[in-house]
Design a protein around this motif. Sequence first.
Motif, PDB file in Angstrom:
ATOM      1  N   MET A 110      73.610  38.807  20.805  1.00  0.00           N
ATOM      2  CA  MET A 110      72.838  38.800  19.575  1.00  0.00           C
ATOM      3  C   MET A 110      71.485  39.420  19.877  1.00  0.00           C
ATOM      4  N   CYS A 111      71.128  40.395  19.095  1.00  0.00           N
ATOM      5  CA  CYS A 111      69.855  41.083  19.318  1.00  0.00           C
ATOM      6  C   CYS A 111      68.807  40.525  18.361  1.00  0.00           C
ATOM      7  N   LYS A 112      67.768  39.995  18.944  1.00  0.00           N
ATOM      8  CA  LYS A 112      66.627  39.551  18.153  1.00  0.00           C
ATOM      9  C   LYS A 112      65.562  40.635  18.301  1.00  0.00           C
ATOM     10  N   VAL A 113      65.231  41.292  17.218  1.00  0.00           N
ATOM     11  CA  VAL A 113      64.288  42.410  17.248  1.00  0.00           C
ATOM     12  C   VAL A 113      62.863  41.862  17.327  1.00  0.00           C
ATOM     13  N   GLU A 114      62.219  42.111  18.484  1.00  0.00           N
ATOM     14  CA  GLU A 114      60.861  41.630  18.689  1.00  0.00           C
ATOM     15  C   GLU A 114      60.241  42.322  19.900  1.00  0.00           C
ATOM     16  N   HIS A 115      58.924  42.274  19.974  1.00  0.00           N
ATOM     17  CA  HIS A 115      58.230  42.761  21.161  1.00  0.00           C
ATOM     18  C   HIS A 115      58.660  41.896  22.335  1.00  0.00           C
ATOM     19  N   PHE A 116      58.839  42.520  23.491  1.00  0.00           N
ATOM     20  CA  PHE A 116      59.261  41.760  24.664  1.00  0.00           C
ATOM     21  C   PHE A 116      58.277  40.643  24.995  1.00  0.00           C
ATOM     22  N   ASP A 117      56.995  40.926  24.891  1.00  0.00           N
ATOM     23  CA  ASP A 117      55.994  39.914  25.256  1.00  0.00           C
ATOM     24  C   ASP A 117      55.927  38.754  24.266  1.00  0.00           C
ATOM     25  N   GLU A 118      56.640  38.862  23.160  1.00  0.00           N
ATOM     26  CA  GLU A 118      56.698  37.770  22.187  1.00  0.00           C
ATOM     27  C   GLU A 118      57.994  36.978  22.281  1.00  0.00           C
ATOM     28  N   THR A 119      58.847  37.350  23.206  1.00  0.00           N
ATOM     29  CA  THR A 119      60.139  36.693  23.347  1.00  0.00           C
ATOM     30  C   THR A 119      59.966  35.298  23.946  1.00  0.00           C
ATOM     31  N   CYS A 120      60.448  34.306  23.241  1.00  0.00           N
ATOM     32  CA  CYS A 120      60.443  32.935  23.761  1.00  0.00           C
ATOM     33  C   CYS A 120      61.647  32.778  24.685  1.00  0.00           C
ATOM     34  N   GLN A 121      61.445  32.245  25.846  1.00  0.00           N
ATOM     35  CA  GLN A 121      62.499  31.969  26.815  1.00  0.00           C
ATOM     36  C   GLN A 121      63.387  33.192  27.090  1.00  0.00           C
ATOM     37  N   PRO A 122      62.809  34.258  27.618  1.00  0.00           N
ATOM     38  CA  PRO A 122      63.611  35.458  27.898  1.00  0.00           C
ATOM     39  C   PRO A 122      64.738  35.200  28.893  1.00  0.00           C
ATOM     40  N   GLY A 123      64.595  34.180  29.714  1.00  0.00           N
ATOM     41  CA  GLY A 123      65.658  33.842  30.663  1.00  0.00           C
ATOM     42  C   GLY A 123      66.953  33.431  29.987  1.00  0.00           C
ATOM     43  N   ASN A 124      66.865  33.001  28.726  1.00  0.00           N
ATOM     44  CA  ASN A 124      68.081  32.616  28.000  1.00  0.00           C
ATOM     45  C   ASN A 124      69.036  33.798  27.826  1.00  0.00           C
ATOM     46  N   TYR A 125      68.477  35.010  27.667  1.00  0.00           N
ATOM     47  CA  TYR A 125      69.331  36.196  27.579  1.00  0.00           C
ATOM     48  C   TYR A 125      70.125  36.359  28.869  1.00  0.00           C
ATOM     49  N   ILE A 126      69.446  36.200  29.988  1.00  0.00           N
ATOM     50  CA  ILE A 126      70.090  36.339  31.299  1.00  0.00           C
ATOM     51  C   ILE A 126      71.163  35.263  31.459  1.00  0.00           C
ATOM     52  N   ASP A 127      70.805  34.016  31.109  1.00  0.00           N
ATOM     53  CA  ASP A 127      71.752  32.906  31.255  1.00  0.00           C
ATOM     54  C   ASP A 127      72.980  33.084  30.364  1.00  0.00           C
ATOM     55  N   ALA A 128      72.757  33.451  29.101  1.00  0.00           N
ATOM     56  CA  ALA A 128      73.856  33.525  28.141  1.00  0.00           C
ATOM     57  C   ALA A 128      74.725  34.768  28.303  1.00  0.00           C
ATOM     58  N   TYR A 129      74.100  35.911  28.551  1.00  0.00           N
ATOM     59  CA  TYR A 129      74.858  37.162  28.494  1.00  0.00           C
ATOM     60  C   TYR A 129      75.159  37.771  29.860  1.00  0.00           C
ATOM     61  N   ILE A 130      74.570  37.246  30.914  1.00  0.00           N
ATOM     62  CA  ILE A 130      74.868  37.767  32.256  1.00  0.00           C
ATOM     63  C   ILE A 130      75.430  36.668  33.148  1.00  0.00           C
ATOM     64  N   LYS A 131      74.672  35.601  33.382  1.00  0.00           N
ATOM     65  CA  LYS A 131      75.163  34.536  34.262  1.00  0.00           C
ATOM     66  C   LYS A 131      76.459  33.921  33.731  1.00  0.00           C
ATOM     67  N   SER A 132      76.486  33.622  32.451  1.00  0.00           N
ATOM     68  CA  SER A 132      77.683  33.028  31.856  1.00  0.00           C
ATOM     69  C   SER A 132      78.874  33.980  31.976  1.00  0.00           C
ATOM     70  N   LEU A 133      78.643  35.243  31.674  1.00  0.00           N
ATOM     71  CA  LEU A 133      79.708  36.250  31.756  1.00  0.00           C
ATOM     72  C   LEU A 133      80.271  36.330  33.178  1.00  0.00           C
ATOM     73  N   ILE A 134      79.400  36.295  34.176  1.00  0.00           N
ATOM     74  CA  ILE A 134      79.843  36.355  35.571  1.00  0.00           C
ATOM     75  C   ILE A 134      80.658  35.109  35.922  1.00  0.00           C
ATOM     76  N   ARG A 135      80.161  33.941  35.556  1.00  0.00           N
ATOM     77  CA  ARG A 135      80.874  32.696  35.889  1.00  0.00           C
ATOM     78  C   ARG A 135      82.237  32.629  35.217  1.00  0.00           C
ATOM     79  N   LEU A 136      82.289  32.950  33.932  1.00  0.00           N
ATOM     80  CA  LEU A 136      83.560  32.868  33.205  1.00  0.00           C
ATOM     81  C   LEU A 136      84.548  33.919  33.704  1.00  0.00           C
TER      82      LEU A 136
END
Length: 185
Positions: A110-136
Amino acid sequence: VIVCFLVRIICTTILPFIFKEQNIYQKYGKGYAVVTGGTDGIGLLVVKKLLKQGIDVMVVGLKTNKIQKEDLPENSILYECDLCDQKANDYLCDWITCNKPILMVHAAGMCKVEHFDETCQPGNYIDAYIKSLIRLTSAFLKIRKENGGLVFFSSQVSLIVSPFGALYASAKAFIAQFANSISAE
C-alpha cells in the motif's frame, strides 16, 4: 487518468487472449493458497479467481469491508492482520508449516503518498513488505521445494524515481529483485 484507462483496457481485453488463465487445481492439486494483501486490490482479485477454481484460500490482509468470512467457502480462512506484526508472522509461518499450502501469493502493498521525512514508523514498510515476505517465502519453500507455486507482485514504481513514495517504491524494487533471484535458484 487516460494512461490508467488504457492499461485497464489492455489488461481486460487484450491480455486474456495472449495469456491463458492457469488452472491452479490442475497444476498443483488440492490444497490451500495463501494470499497476502488478499483483502483488497490485486490480492482480492487473485482470491476471487482462486475461489472460482475451487482452491481453498488463506486470505491474509488488513481489515476491510471488501471481504468478510461469510464471503468465503467453508474451508477458506480470513486472517485479518498487519504484516508488520511479528506475532502475525509467527502464526502464518506455523500455519504454512502445518498446512503445507500449494501456492503462496505475495500481493501485499500500500502506497501512502507523503514526504519521506513525514512518514510515521518507516520501519513498518520494511517489516510488512520485506521481512514478512522473506519469512513467509522461507516457510513456504521449506515445505514446497517441488510442485508448488510462488507468486510475487511488484510494481512499475520500482523502476522509476518515486518522490512521495520512496518506501513503497523501494520495497517493490526489493520484491522484484528477490523474486528474480529466487526464480533463478
